[in-house]
Structure formats: C-alpha cells, structure tokens
Motif scaffolding. Structure first.
Motif, PDB file in Angstrom:
ATOM      1  N   ASP A 196      -6.567   6.229   7.223  1.00  0.00           N
ATOM      2  CA  ASP A 196      -6.363   7.024   6.016  1.00  0.00           C
ATOM      3  C   ASP A 196      -6.051   8.461   6.412  1.00  0.00           C
ATOM      4  O   ASP A 196      -6.757   9.065   7.220  1.00  0.00           O
ATOM      5  N   GLY A 197      -4.984   8.993   5.874  1.00  0.00           N
ATOM      6  CA  GLY A 197      -4.589  10.360   6.164  1.00  0.00           C
ATOM      7  C   GLY A 197      -3.757  10.528   7.422  1.00  0.00           C
ATOM      8  O   GLY A 197      -3.301  11.624   7.708  1.00  0.00           O
ATOM      9  N   ALA A 198      -3.539   9.466   8.184  1.00  0.00           N
ATOM     10  CA  ALA A 198      -2.754   9.579   9.419  1.00  0.00           C
ATOM     11  C   ALA A 198      -1.285   9.858   9.104  1.00  0.00           C
ATOM     12  O   ALA A 198      -0.614  10.585   9.833  1.00  0.00           O
ATOM     13  N   GLY A 199      -0.775   9.245   8.060  1.00  0.00           N
ATOM     14  CA  GLY A 199       0.603   9.485   7.662  1.00  0.00           C
ATOM     15  C   GLY A 199       1.641   8.792   8.515  1.00  0.00           C
ATOM     16  O   GLY A 199       2.827   9.020   8.342  1.00  0.00           O
ATOM     17  N   THR A 200       1.224   7.977   9.455  1.00  0.00           N
ATOM     18  CA  THR A 200       2.162   7.265  10.317  1.00  0.00           C
ATOM     19  C   THR A 200       1.553   5.954  10.780  1.00  0.00           C
ATOM     20  O   THR A 200       0.375   5.685  10.549  1.00  0.00           O
ATOM     21  N   LEU A 201       2.369   5.164  11.425  1.00  0.00           N
ATOM     22  CA  LEU A 201       1.920   3.909  12.026  1.00  0.00           C
ATOM     23  C   LEU A 201       1.988   4.067  13.534  1.00  0.00           C
ATOM     24  O   LEU A 201       2.888   4.715  14.059  1.00  0.00           O
ATOM     25  N   ASP A 231       0.844  -1.186   0.000  1.00  0.00           N
ATOM     26  CA  ASP A 231       0.000   0.000   0.000  1.00  0.00           C
ATOM     27  C   ASP A 231       0.890   1.251   0.000  1.00  0.00           C
ATOM     28  O   ASP A 231       1.799   1.370   0.825  1.00  0.00           O
ATOM     29  N   PRO A 232       0.672   2.197  -0.918  1.00  0.00           N
ATOM     30  CA  PRO A 232       1.526   3.394  -0.986  1.00  0.00           C
ATOM     31  C   PRO A 232       1.529   4.217   0.306  1.00  0.00           C
ATOM     32  O   PRO A 232       2.566   4.743   0.698  1.00  0.00           O
ATOM     33  N   GLN A 233       0.390   4.325   0.981  1.00  0.00           N
ATOM     34  CA  GLN A 233       0.345   5.068   2.241  1.00  0.00           C
ATOM     35  C   GLN A 233       1.192   4.390   3.307  1.00  0.00           C
ATOM     36  O   GLN A 233       1.867   5.056   4.098  1.00  0.00           O
ATOM     37  N   THR A 234       1.151   3.062   3.330  1.00  0.00           N
ATOM     38  CA  THR A 234       1.950   2.318   4.294  1.00  0.00           C
ATOM     39  C   THR A 234       3.426   2.499   4.008  1.00  0.00           C
ATOM     40  O   THR A 234       4.227   2.733   4.914  1.00  0.00           O
ATOM     41  N   ARG A 235       3.786   2.421   2.744  1.00  0.00           N
ATOM     42  CA  ARG A 235       5.195   2.581   2.357  1.00  0.00           C
ATOM     43  C   ARG A 235       5.693   3.971   2.760  1.00  0.00           C
ATOM     44  O   ARG A 235       6.792   4.118   3.291  1.00  0.00           O
ATOM     45  N   THR A 236       4.875   4.996   2.548  1.00  0.00           N
ATOM     46  CA  THR A 236       5.251   6.358   2.929  1.00  0.00           C
ATOM     47  C   THR A 236       5.414   6.480   4.440  1.00  0.00           C
ATOM     48  O   THR A 236       6.360   7.108   4.920  1.00  0.00           O
ATOM     49  N   ALA A 237       4.495   5.877   5.195  1.00  0.00           N
ATOM     50  CA  ALA A 237       4.580   5.931   6.656  1.00  0.00           C
ATOM     51  C   ALA A 237       5.831   5.222   7.164  1.00  0.00           C
ATOM     52  O   ALA A 237       6.515   5.718   8.066  1.00  0.00           O
ATOM     53  N   VAL A 238       6.150   4.072   6.593  1.00  0.00           N
ATOM     54  CA  VAL A 238       7.348   3.331   7.006  1.00  0.00           C
ATOM     55  C   VAL A 238       8.601   4.134   6.669  1.00  0.00           C
ATOM     56  O   VAL A 238       9.537   4.217   7.474  1.00  0.00           O
ATOM     57  N   ASP A 239       8.618   4.735   5.488  1.00  0.00           N
ATOM     58  CA  ASP A 239       9.770   5.552   5.098  1.00  0.00           C
ATOM     59  C   ASP A 239       9.942   6.745   6.040  1.00  0.00           C
ATOM     60  O   ASP A 239      11.073   7.118   6.388  1.00  0.00           O
ATOM     61  N   ALA A 240       8.839   7.358   6.451  1.00  0.00           N
ATOM     62  CA  ALA A 240       8.909   8.493   7.379  1.00  0.00           C
ATOM     63  C   ALA A 240       9.437   8.040   8.741  1.00  0.00           C
ATOM     64  O   ALA A 240      10.252   8.742   9.359  1.00  0.00           O
ATOM     65  N   ALA A 291      -3.198  12.020  19.167  1.00  0.00           N
ATOM     66  CA  ALA A 291      -3.526  11.796  17.753  1.00  0.00           C
ATOM     67  C   ALA A 291      -4.350  10.522  17.602  1.00  0.00           C
ATOM     68  O   ALA A 291      -5.307  10.486  16.823  1.00  0.00           O
ATOM     69  N   VAL A 292      -4.008   9.493  18.349  1.00  0.00           N
ATOM     70  CA  VAL A 292      -4.781   8.248  18.291  1.00  0.00           C
ATOM     71  C   VAL A 292      -6.157   8.457  18.918  1.00  0.00           C
ATOM     72  O   VAL A 292      -7.159   7.964  18.409  1.00  0.00           O
ATOM     73  N   GLN A 293      -6.219   9.193  20.016  1.00  0.00           N
ATOM     74  CA  GLN A 293      -7.507   9.448  20.661  1.00  0.00           C
ATOM     75  C   GLN A 293      -8.464  10.202  19.739  1.00  0.00           C
ATOM     76  O   GLN A 293      -9.672  10.012  19.799  1.00  0.00           O
ATOM     77  N   GLN A 294      -7.933  11.027  18.859  1.00  0.00           N
ATOM     78  CA  GLN A 294      -8.781  11.752  17.919  1.00  0.00           C
ATOM     79  C   GLN A 294      -9.384  10.825  16.870  1.00  0.00           C
ATOM     80  O   GLN A 294     -10.313  11.203  16.166  1.00  0.00           O
ATOM     81  N   LEU A 295      -8.855   9.622  16.760  1.00  0.00           N
ATOM     82  CA  LEU A 295      -9.389   8.641  15.809  1.00  0.00           C
ATOM     83  C   LEU A 295     -10.540   7.837  16.397  1.00  0.00           C
ATOM     84  O   LEU A 295     -11.024   6.891  15.771  1.00  0.00           O
ATOM     85  N   ASN A 296     -10.985   8.173  17.598  1.00  0.00           N
ATOM     86  CA  ASN A 296     -12.076   7.443  18.237  1.00  0.00           C
ATOM     87  C   ASN A 296     -13.304   7.410  17.319  1.00  0.00           C
ATOM     88  O   ASN A 296     -13.766   8.433  16.837  1.00  0.00           O
ATOM     89  N   GLY A 297     -13.780   6.215  17.059  1.00  0.00           N
ATOM     90  CA  GLY A 297     -14.946   6.036  16.201  1.00  0.00           C
ATOM     91  C   GLY A 297     -14.612   6.003  14.719  1.00  0.00           C
ATOM     92  O   GLY A 297     -15.507   5.862  13.884  1.00  0.00           O
ATOM     93  N   ALA A 298     -13.342   6.126  14.378  1.00  0.00           N
ATOM     94  CA  ALA A 298     -12.933   6.148  12.968  1.00  0.00           C
ATOM     95  C   ALA A 298     -12.613   4.740  12.472  1.00  0.00           C
ATOM     96  O   ALA A 298     -12.294   3.842  13.245  1.00  0.00           O
ATOM     97  N   ASP A 299     -12.706   4.583  11.165  1.00  0.00           N
ATOM     98  CA  ASP A 299     -12.273   3.338  10.542  1.00  0.00           C
ATOM     99  C   ASP A 299     -10.751   3.332  10.523  1.00  0.00           C
ATOM    100  O   ASP A 299     -10.122   4.305  10.109  1.00  0.00           O
ATOM    101  N   VAL A 300     -10.176   2.239  11.000  1.00  0.00           N
ATOM    102  CA  VAL A 300      -8.724   2.096  11.023  1.00  0.00           C
ATOM    103  C   VAL A 300      -8.340   0.796  10.341  1.00  0.00           C
ATOM    104  O   VAL A 300      -9.166  -0.088  10.122  1.00  0.00           O
ATOM    105  N   ARG A 301      -7.068   0.716  10.011  1.00  0.00           N
ATOM    106  CA  ARG A 301      -6.512  -0.536   9.510  1.00  0.00           C
ATOM    107  C   ARG A 301      -5.525  -1.021  10.554  1.00  0.00           C
ATOM    108  O   ARG A 301      -4.801  -0.218  11.151  1.00  0.00           O
ATOM    109  N   TYR A 302      -5.488  -2.317  10.766  1.00  0.00           N
ATOM    110  CA  TYR A 302      -4.581  -2.868  11.763  1.00  0.00           C
ATOM    111  C   TYR A 302      -3.965  -4.156  11.234  1.00  0.00           C
ATOM    112  O   TYR A 302      -4.539  -4.846  10.405  1.00  0.00           O
ATOM    113  N   ALA A 303      -2.754  -4.422  11.705  1.00  0.00           N
ATOM    114  CA  ALA A 303      -2.025  -5.611  11.257  1.00  0.00           C
ATOM    115  C   ALA A 303      -1.249  -6.175  12.442  1.00  0.00           C
ATOM    116  O   ALA A 303      -0.763  -5.427  13.301  1.00  0.00           O
ATOM    117  N   GLU A 304      -1.113  -7.474  12.452  1.00  0.00           N
ATOM    118  CA  GLU A 304      -0.402  -8.158  13.534  1.00  0.00           C
ATOM    119  C   GLU A 304       1.085  -8.250  13.199  1.00  0.00           C
ATOM    120  O   GLU A 304       1.469  -8.748  12.143  1.00  0.00           O
TER     121      GLU A 304
END
Length: 172
Positions: A158-163, A6-15, A134-147
């Motif tokens: 989406d739009g978080a720009g980080t992991l 995923d391009p967003q994931t790649r950008t977040a990892v690079d950051a 920043a995470v608390q502001q995501l309350n109720g938002a759709d998130v993606r998660y991975a183990e």
C-alpha cells in the motif's frame, strides 16, 4: 477479485506502461535525430563546407544509443503486457516481507507458522539500486504478491505506487 481490478494496481500498471512508452519514444527519437544529423553532415560536406568536429561520432552514438533504448522500451512494454495479463487472472495474496539479502526476499503468507510452513523465497529482478533500496525499506511490512508464472512473482505494498518483479530464488 482479480488483482487488476484494484485501483492501486491499475495505477501502478499504467505508470509502468507510461515509463515503457517514454523509453520507446526516446529511443526512436534518438535514432531519428541521429539519421537527420547524418544527412545534414552529408549535405554540408557535399556543398563544400567543412565537416563539423565529432559529427560522425555523435551520429553513431545517437543511432546506437537510440536502438538500445528502443529495445529496452519494447522489452518493458512486453513485460507490462505479460504482467497485466497475469494480474487479470490472479488475485493478490497478503504476506509479510522479510529481507534475506541485498536483493533476496522472503514472503511469509498470512497465518505463516515458522515451524511447519515454508516462506516464498524470491530474488528481486531489478538492477536499479533505488528500486532495490525501496524494496528493502519494506522489510517487515505487509505486502501483496501475485504469481505471474511458476518462476515469476509481483510484489507491491500500500502506497508503493509501483510493482516489483521477482523470480523464485534458486536453492543452494
């Protein structure tokens, strides 16, 4: 599709990797400056000059602080490498984020039934107040998660720009 594709994931990892490298470079630079300053003070004193005030304290602070920052940078690089490997072999899952406390999270997978399903309970790993908020502001938002491992998870939105790293919350 692996999460790392995923391009967003790649950008977040690079950051994250760039931030870790900045910490590492800053620590190494502080150690080098401390050693150079120490050598300069020794040269000044050997040539008959008076010792600059607080020079010894500054040398110790630069070297000790630089070593600490270098260790932080190395730890961050190791964590980014581990996360990158995990994201290359797993896929993102989608869910709804619920905040259960200051750094306690619940992720309800898509199709979650509150009567029969158990949410994923996580404890945010970050100690930085701004990341927790920043995470608390995501309350109720759709998130993606991975183990990452049995006890470690990654979150993003989406739009978080980080992991965001989180550990499985312990039951009380």
């Amino acid at each position: 599709m692996p999460a790392l594709d995923d391009p967003q994931t790649r950008t977040a990892v690079d950051a994250l990797r760039a931030g870790a490298l900045r910490w590492l470079a800053g620590g190494v630079l502080a150690v080098v400056l401390g050693l150079l300053m120490g050598a300069a003070v020794v040269r000044i004193v050997e040539n008959g000059g008076s010792r600059p005030p607080f020079a010894g304290l500054m040398v110790v602070a630069l070297v000790a602080g630089g070593v600490a920052v270098t260790v932080v940078g190395l730890g961050s690089l190791v964590r980014v490498r581990r996360w990158t490997a995990a994201l290359a072999r797993t896929e993102w899952r989608s869910g709804l984020l619920r905040i259960a406390g200051p750094a306690v999270l619940q992720v309800e997978p898509l199709g979650f039934d509150e009567f029969t399903d158990e949410p994923l309970r996580l404890q945010l790993m970050s100690t930085a107040v701004w990341r927790t908020r920043a995470v608390q502001q995501l309350n109720g938002a759709d998130v993606r998660y991975a183990e990452v491992s049995e006890q470690e998870w990654l979150l993003t939105a989406d739009g978080a720009g980080t992991l965001y790293g989180a550990r499985a919350a312990r039951r009380r």
